[in-house]
Motif scaffolding. Structure first.
Motif, PDB file in Angstrom:
ATOM      1  N   VAL A  16      64.662  44.201  40.356  1.00 35.06           N
ATOM      2  CA  VAL A  16      66.055  44.113  39.911  1.00 35.06           C
ATOM      3  C   VAL A  16      66.253  44.932  38.642  1.00 35.06           C
ATOM      4  N   LEU A  17      65.306  44.847  37.716  1.00 37.62           N
ATOM      5  CA  LEU A  17      65.433  45.608  36.471  1.00 37.62           C
ATOM      6  C   LEU A  17      65.386  47.114  36.715  1.00 37.62           C
ATOM      7  N   VAL A  18      64.511  47.555  37.625  1.00 42.71           N
ATOM      8  CA  VAL A  18      64.445  48.987  37.956  1.00 42.71           C
ATOM      9  C   VAL A  18      65.755  49.442  38.594  1.00 42.71           C
ATOM     10  N   PHE A  19      66.299  48.620  39.508  1.00 46.60           N
ATOM     11  CA  PHE A  19      67.568  48.950  40.150  1.00 46.60           C
ATOM     12  C   PHE A  19      68.689  49.042  39.125  1.00 46.60           C
ATOM     13  N   LEU A  20      68.746  48.076  38.223  1.00 47.95           N
ATOM     14  CA  LEU A  20      69.811  48.071  37.221  1.00 47.95           C
ATOM     15  C   LEU A  20      69.703  49.228  36.249  1.00 47.95           C
ATOM     16  N   ARG A  21      68.482  49.586  35.902  1.00 45.56           N
ATOM     17  CA  ARG A  21      68.296  50.699  34.965  1.00 45.56           C
ATOM     18  C   ARG A  21      68.857  51.983  35.549  1.00 45.56           C
ATOM     19  N   ARG A  22      68.775  52.125  36.869  1.00 39.22           N
ATOM     20  CA  ARG A  22      69.250  53.362  37.502  1.00 39.22           C
ATOM     21  C   ARG A  22      70.737  53.338  37.819  1.00 39.22           C
ATOM     22  N   THR A  23      71.312  52.146  38.094  1.00 37.27           N
ATOM     23  CA  THR A  23      72.682  52.114  38.593  1.00 37.27           C
ATOM     24  C   THR A  23      73.688  51.427  37.693  1.00 37.27           C
ATOM     25  N   ALA A  24      73.271  50.513  36.837  1.00 39.56           N
ATOM     26  CA  ALA A  24      74.231  49.760  36.024  1.00 39.56           C
ATOM     27  C   ALA A  24      74.770  50.629  34.892  1.00 39.56           C
ATOM     28  N   THR A  25      76.087  50.619  34.770  1.00 36.00           N
ATOM     29  CA  THR A  25      76.708  51.416  33.720  1.00 36.00           C
ATOM     30  C   THR A  25      77.373  50.557  32.652  1.00 36.00           C
ATOM     31  N   LYS A  26      77.632  49.313  32.959  1.00 31.08           N
ATOM     32  CA  LYS A  26      78.296  48.422  32.015  1.00 31.08           C
ATOM     33  C   LYS A  26      77.424  47.205  31.736  1.00 31.08           C
ATOM     34  N   TRP A  27      77.637  46.539  30.613  1.00 24.42           N
ATOM     35  CA  TRP A  27      76.800  45.405  30.226  1.00 24.42           C
ATOM     36  C   TRP A  27      76.965  44.240  31.185  1.00 24.42           C
ATOM     37  N   TYR A  28      78.167  44.041  31.734  1.00 27.58           N
ATOM     38  CA  TYR A  28      78.366  42.899  32.620  1.00 27.58           C
ATOM     39  C   TYR A  28      77.697  43.085  33.981  1.00 27.58           C
ATOM     40  N   TRP A  30      74.616  44.012  34.251  1.00 31.04           N
ATOM     41  CA  TRP A  30      73.311  43.410  33.981  1.00 31.04           C
ATOM     42  C   TRP A  30      73.392  41.892  34.067  1.00 31.04           C
ATOM     43  N   ILE A  31      74.413  41.330  33.435  1.00 30.90           N
ATOM     44  CA  ILE A  31      74.540  39.870  33.417  1.00 30.90           C
ATOM     45  C   ILE A  31      74.782  39.329  34.816  1.00 30.90           C
ATOM     46  N   LEU A  32      75.673  39.944  35.577  1.00 32.23           N
ATOM     47  CA  LEU A  32      75.944  39.490  36.945  1.00 32.23           C
ATOM     48  C   LEU A  32      74.699  39.561  37.819  1.00 32.23           C
ATOM     49  N   ALA A  33      73.975  40.661  37.727  1.00 35.22           N
ATOM     50  CA  ALA A  33      72.793  40.828  38.575  1.00 35.22           C
ATOM     51  C   ALA A  33      71.691  39.834  38.212  1.00 35.22           C
ATOM     52  N   ILE A  34      71.459  39.631  36.936  1.00 36.04           N
ATOM     53  CA  ILE A  34      70.398  38.712  36.521  1.00 36.04           C
ATOM     54  C   ILE A  34      70.766  37.274  36.871  1.00 36.04           C
ATOM     55  N   LEU A  35      72.034  36.896  36.669  1.00 40.14           N
ATOM     56  CA  LEU A  35      72.455  35.554  37.056  1.00 40.14           C
ATOM     57  C   LEU A  35      72.388  35.348  38.566  1.00 40.14           C
ATOM     58  N   LEU A  36      72.763  36.367  39.331  1.00 37.54           N
ATOM     59  CA  LEU A  36      72.650  36.271  40.788  1.00 37.54           C
ATOM     60  C   LEU A  36      71.198  36.104  41.205  1.00 37.54           C
ATOM     61  N   TYR A  37      70.294  36.837  40.587  1.00 37.61           N
ATOM     62  CA  TYR A  37      68.870  36.717  40.921  1.00 37.61           C
ATOM     63  C   TYR A  37      68.335  35.333  40.568  1.00 37.61           C
ATOM     64  N   ILE A  38      68.719  34.817  39.418  1.00 39.52           N
ATOM     65  CA  ILE A  38      68.288  33.464  39.034  1.00 39.52           C
ATOM     66  C   ILE A  38      68.835  32.438  40.007  1.00 39.52           C
ATOM     67  N   TRP A  39      70.094  32.601  40.425  1.00 34.93           N
ATOM     68  CA  TRP A  39      70.701  31.676  41.382  1.00 34.93           C
ATOM     69  C   TRP A  39      69.950  31.685  42.712  1.00 34.93           C
ATOM     70  N   ILE A  40      69.578  32.856  43.181  1.00 33.79           N
ATOM     71  CA  ILE A  40      68.841  32.960  44.448  1.00 33.79           C
ATOM     72  C   ILE A  40      67.472  32.299  44.315  1.00 33.79           C
ATOM     73  N   CYS A  41      66.776  32.539  43.206  1.00 31.09           N
ATOM     74  CA  CYS A  41      65.464  31.906  42.997  1.00 31.09           C
ATOM     75  C   CYS A  41      65.581  30.390  42.905  1.00 31.09           C
ATOM     76  N   LEU A  42      66.606  29.896  42.211  1.00 30.03           N
ATOM     77  CA  LEU A  42      66.809  28.453  42.135  1.00 30.03           C
ATOM     78  C   LEU A  42      67.109  27.864  43.509  1.00 30.03           C
ATOM     79  N   GLY A  43      67.919  28.564  44.292  1.00 31.91           N
ATOM     80  CA  GLY A  43      68.243  28.079  45.636  1.00 31.91           C
ATOM     81  C   GLY A  43      67.027  28.015  46.539  1.00 31.91           C
ATOM     82  N   ILE A  44      66.194  29.038  46.491  1.00 32.31           N
ATOM     83  CA  ILE A  44      64.987  29.051  47.323  1.00 32.31           C
ATOM     84  C   ILE A  44      64.038  27.941  46.902  1.00 32.31           C
TER      85      ILE A  44
END
Length: 94
Positions: A16-28, A30-44
């Protein structure tokens, strides 16, 4: 199984961090992607723990809840990143 799950979460977070480093242009982004990843891990982990404890009804409802919420959240993230709803430019012949 817990150690394998933690390793997979760690490698996934690195991805996720590698993907964001290449494609994310705004600070939010990063926050959306990291929160989504945490949500998926918590759900699993919620579904895994309930299924291992023979709480099959809770695992089924949790899988539905976390899955549908993650899909909606992923749609919002993709929309904010510009993957969905981006206007395509039509090149006119000159």
């Amino acid at each position: 199984m817990g150690t394998l799950y933690l390793l997979l979460c760690g490698f996934g977070f690195g991805g996720v961090l590698v993907f964001l480093r290449r494609t994310a242009t705004k600070w939010y982004h990063w926050i959306l992607a990291i929160l989504l990843y945490i949500w998926i891990c918590l759900g699993i982990s919620f579904v895994y723990i309930n299924n291992a404890g023979y709480h099959h009804q809770a695992a089924r409802v949790g899988a539905l809840f976390f899955g549908l919420t993650a899909i909606a959240w992923a749609f919002a993230f993709a929309r904010s990143m510009g993957f969905i709803g981006k206007k395509k430019t039509i090149l006119e012949p000159s």
